[in-house]
Design an enzyme around this catalytic site. Structure first.
Site, PDB file in Angstrom:
ATOM      1  N   ARG A 115      70.632  13.284  -2.888  1.00 49.21           N
ATOM      2  CA  ARG A 115      72.044  13.709  -2.903  1.00 49.21           C
ATOM      3  C   ARG A 115      72.634  13.299  -4.247  1.00 49.21           C
ATOM      4  NH1 ARG A 115      71.990  11.787   2.651  1.00 49.21           N
ATOM      5  NH2 ARG A 115      72.850  13.354   4.073  1.00 49.21           N
ATOM      6  N   ARG A 117      69.058  17.964  -4.709  1.00 46.05           N
ATOM      7  CA  ARG A 117      70.089  18.860  -4.202  1.00 46.05           C
ATOM      8  C   ARG A 117      71.207  18.975  -5.228  1.00 46.05           C
ATOM      9  NH1 ARG A 117      73.239  17.797   1.289  1.00 46.05           N
ATOM     10  NH2 ARG A 117      74.325  16.281  -0.005  1.00 46.05           N
ATOM     11  N   ARG A 167      82.773  16.205  11.744  1.00 44.11           N
ATOM     12  CA  ARG A 167      81.823  15.095  11.803  1.00 44.11           C
ATOM     13  C   ARG A 167      82.485  13.744  11.562  1.00 44.11           C
ATOM     14  NH1 ARG A 167      77.980  16.712   6.631  1.00 44.11           N
ATOM     15  NH2 ARG A 167      77.453  14.527   6.324  1.00 44.11           N
ATOM     16  N   GLU A 180      72.822  24.894   6.845  1.00 46.40           N
ATOM     17  CA  GLU A 180      73.803  23.985   7.447  1.00 46.40           C
ATOM     18  C   GLU A 180      75.100  24.684   7.834  1.00 46.40           C
ATOM     19  OE1 GLU A 180      74.823  20.810   4.724  1.00 46.40           O
ATOM     20  OE2 GLU A 180      74.726  22.114   2.989  1.00 46.40           O
ATOM     21  N   HIS A 202      80.205  10.823   5.309  1.00 43.87           N
ATOM     22  CA  HIS A 202      79.462  10.408   4.125  1.00 43.87           C
ATOM     23  C   HIS A 202      79.588   8.934   3.838  1.00 43.87           C
ATOM     24  CE1 HIS A 202      79.155  14.733   3.680  1.00 43.87           C
ATOM     25  NE2 HIS A 202      77.952  14.394   3.288  1.00 43.87           N
ATOM     26  N   CYS A 216      66.701  17.659   6.731  1.00 45.70           N
ATOM     27  CA  CYS A 216      67.139  16.456   6.020  1.00 45.70           C
ATOM     28  C   CYS A 216      68.428  15.896   6.615  1.00 45.70           C
ATOM     29  CB  CYS A 216      67.298  16.736   4.525  1.00 45.70           C
ATOM     30  SG  CYS A 216      68.463  18.058   4.181  1.00 45.70           S
ATOM     31  N   ASN A 256      73.650  17.586   9.950  1.00 46.02           N
ATOM     32  CA  ASN A 256      74.953  16.901   9.930  1.00 46.02           C
ATOM     33  C   ASN A 256      76.082  17.917   9.880  1.00 46.02           C
ATOM     34  OD1 ASN A 256      73.250  14.782   9.625  1.00 46.02           O
ATOM     35  ND2 ASN A 256      73.713  14.397   7.483  1.00 46.02           N
ATOM     36  N   ASP A 257      75.931  18.891   9.014  1.00 48.69           N
ATOM     37  CA  ASP A 257      76.953  19.924   8.929  1.00 48.69           C
ATOM     38  C   ASP A 257      76.735  21.019   9.961  1.00 48.69           C
ATOM     39  OD1 ASP A 257      78.877  19.272   6.928  1.00 48.69           O
ATOM     40  OD2 ASP A 257      77.227  19.339   5.499  1.00 48.69           O
TER      41      ASP A 257
HETATM   42  C1  PEP Z   1      73.516  17.751   6.295  1.00 50.21           C
HETATM   43  O1  PEP Z   1      74.583  18.359   6.315  1.00 50.21           O
HETATM   44  O2  PEP Z   1      72.785  17.613   7.287  1.00 50.21           O
HETATM   45  C2  PEP Z   1      73.051  17.105   5.052  1.00 50.21           C
HETATM   46  C3  PEP Z   1      71.863  16.559   4.957  1.00 50.21           C
HETATM   47  O3  PEP Z   1      73.915  17.081   4.013  1.00 50.21           O
HETATM   48  P1  PEP Z   1      75.144  16.091   3.869  1.00 50.21           P
HETATM   49  O4  PEP Z   1      75.058  15.074   4.986  1.00 50.21           O
HETATM   50  O5  PEP Z   1      75.046  15.477   2.524  1.00 50.21           O
HETATM   51  O6  PEP Z   1      76.323  16.998   4.026  1.00 50.21           O
HETATM   52 MG    MG Z   2      75.546  18.903   4.491  1.00 49.62          MG
END
Ligand code: PEP
Ligand code: MG
Length: 579
Positions: A297, A333, A464, A430, A190, A501, A453-454
């Site tokens: 976010r 979100r 990650r 996710e 993040h 996303c 991402n998750d």
């Molecule tokens: C994701 O996990 O892909 C996502 C968009 O959420 P974040 O990166 O805020 O966990």
């Molecule tokens: Mg996420």
């Protein structure tokens, strides 16, 4: 002599400037003699640092009490007891008076003595408690030194640090930060996402940068390729400046397509929207030509504050975003706190990414959840707002959220407030559980948004944030690709639109593939939006489908990546891609 270190490009751009070494772990308490006339001021510094430390800990406890067993909060309470230990504090104060030494040194020496005693005990429990003592000591020293830490960030500088939290990233950005360089971290941490939002070039996962670079060293940082050069030669500097210019030229040429639709040559329309963290990014999303916001976010509203925002505060922010993007849509979100993201006074978890995060926190704290739901509903009266639930792993979580949403609607009705009664509610896909159950999830939700991402970290079992396993964080891994395709198909079968996303949606190498898989919406960081639009506008859906079919038969990530890379290089030769 210049030293080149290879890391991971986490936020695009090139930065050249002096290094500021930021060290949070190593709290240093150097001995400094003081004059007798300075004793009272020194003791005052100590007392106010203790008061601040106590306040911080109280805040953490208040939040943790809602969730932890009373037994577990005792650990935190024990830390407060150290702060309230009058004998210990009396000793520290009297040593400042008699030995005429600075407060941080005496704290370090006196509390450190306890710590050493505990560490020398054979008992594992005592060792654990020694960490608590260490924590309190560092907290007090950091609070005593608070002022110094901030004043170090003078002038334009590149922050070099072992690690950065999302909060550090945001708080530092109030200074003139040219770039971030860290030993640890991954592209989708993040802190990295925030630096992209803040448009601050960043290279993470450099392993040794804090050992190689010194305060004030000249640094050249290339956020595209992930290279960092300490004490660059004139030749290196010129090469990097030329590269910066080349990329800037490409970005400028893209401004021509800002007002055009994200549509393929054979007329498949794509919803191309933006991911944002801050309301201040709204204007930039317009100039980049976004057709709405696919992911707002909201957690960034919690950074740097002591308590949870009120309904009114949340509402004011959502109102601004909703009005600013109208007539387009915004997907808000719900707070995704936990994981590597900051919660107001979160507590220690040994596996935070598998812990109390996203919807799990919200459902446990229904008072806070209802506050956010009411604020969101109130901002929905123009019918251009949808809700997105983070970290869903069971269908029940969607149902419970819908129940609370109905409760929030009832409360607003009773207050006579306007809102969209048919507000759409989507889920982040996710977790592997949500992916496997995508059809059942889609039956409960209005739309799906894939959070790669998750999803990748949970599917590949790769943190990650952990660069030691970064090569396994593979977005083109066949397991990931099949899963994405499965989610899209499951959503479509239930007549739901499916978006993405996660950062993969903004990777130009992935665009053709995702398009061909049938993805309906791409929500990307505003910086890359025109580039993705350009790819869509120069592609044929028919061909993209063929590409997707072929890639889905491949067995390795390398094969898929190389194939896609060659295609995109051929389609848009001038596109700035980095290996
Ligand atoms: C994701 O996990 O892909 C996502 C968009 O959420 P974040 O990166 O805020 O966990
Ligand atoms: Mg996420």
């Amino acid at each position: 002599m210049e030293t080149i270190i290879k890391g991971i490009g986490a936020a695009p751009g090139i930065a050249i400037g002096p290094a500021t070494i930021y060290s949070k772990q190593a709290v240093r308490a150097q001995i400094k003699p003081i004059e007798p006339g300075e004793v009272e001021a020194e003791i005052e510094r100590l007392r106010s640092a203790i008061a601040r430390s106590e306040k911080e800990l109280q805040k953490i406890i208040a939040f943790a009490q809602q969730k932890l067993d009373p037994d577990d909060t005792k650990i935190l309470e024990a830390q407060i007891m150290i702060l309230a230990d009058t004998i210990l504090l009396g000793t520290i104060e009297s040593r400042i008076r008699t030995e005429l030494k600075n407060a941080e040194f005496v704290v370090f020496d006196e509390i450190g003595r306890y710590k050493r005693l505990m560490l020398s005990a054979p008992d594992e429990y005592m060792h654990e408690r020694a960490h608590d003592v260490d924590d309190v000591m560092n907290r007090i020293i950091r609070n005593i030194q608070d002022q110094k830490l901030v004043s170090k960030m003078e002038g334009e500088t590149i922050v070099v640090s072992e690690a950065l939290t999302p909060a550090d990233t945001v708080i530092f950005s109030r200074n003139k930060i040219l770039g971030y360089a860290t030993d640890t971290g991954g592209v989708t941490s993040h802190a990295a996402i925030l630096s992209r939002s803040l448009k601050i070039p960043a290279v993470v996962g450099l392993r040794t940068v804090t050992r190689i670079a010194h305060q004030g060293d000249s640094i050249a940082l290339d956020g595209y390729s992930g290279l960092l050069v300490v004490n660059p030669t004139e030749e290196t500097l010129q090469a990097l400046q030329r590269k910066a210019q080349r990329f800037k030229d490409f970005e400028e040429r893209l401004t021509e397509i800002v007002g055009l639709a994200a549509e393929t040559l054979d007329h498949r329309h794509i919803e191309l929207s933006a991911n944002i963290e801050f309301e201040e990014e709204l204007e930039f999303t317009h100039t980049q030509g976004a057709a709405g916001i696919g992911l707002f976010r909201t957690e960034s509203q919690l950074i740097g504050r002591s308590g949870f925002p009120s309904e009114e505060e949340l509402y004011i922010t959502y109102r601004k975003v909703v009005d600013g993007i109208y007539p387009h849509n915004v997907i808000i979100r719900l707070f995704d706190v936990g994981g590597d993201k900051l919660a107001p006074g979160s507590f220690h978890e040994s596996n935070p990414f598998l812990g109390w995060r996203g919807i799990r926190v919200l459902l446990d704290r229904s008072d806070l959840f209802l506050t956010q739901l009411r604020a969101t509903l109130r901002a929905s009266d123009r019918k251009n707002l949808s809700i997105l639930i983070p970290m869903v792993s069971t269908v029940r979580e969607i149902r419970q959220t819908k129940e609370l949403l109905e409760q929030a609607k009832g409360e607003l009705r009773a207050r006579g407030e306007a809102f969209d009664p048919n507000i759409k509610i989507g889920i982040m896909v996710e977790t592997p559980a949500a992916a496997v159950l995508a059809d059942q999830m889609a039956a409960e939700a209005d739309f799906l948004s894939i959070g790669t991402n998750d999803l990748i970290q949970y599917m590949m079992a790769v943190d990650r944030d952990n660069m030691a396993v970064a090569p396994l964080y593979q977005q083109f891994n066949p397991a990931v690709l099949r899963t994405i395709k499965m989610i899209i198909d499951a959503g479509h079968k239930k007549n739901r639109w499916v978006g993405m996303c996660g950062e993969m949606a903004g990777d130009p190498v992935a665009t053709l593939l995702l398009l061909g898989m049938g993805l309906d919406e791409f929500s990307v960081i505003p910086t890359v939006l025109p580039e993705i639009k350009k790819i869509i506008r120069t592609s044929r859906f028919k061909d993209a489908k063929r590409v997707a079919d072929k890639v889905l038969t491949m067995t390795t990530e390398q094969e898929a990546r190389e194939y896609l890379l060659a295609l995109i290089r051929n389609q848009i030769p001038e596109i700035p891609l980095e290996p």
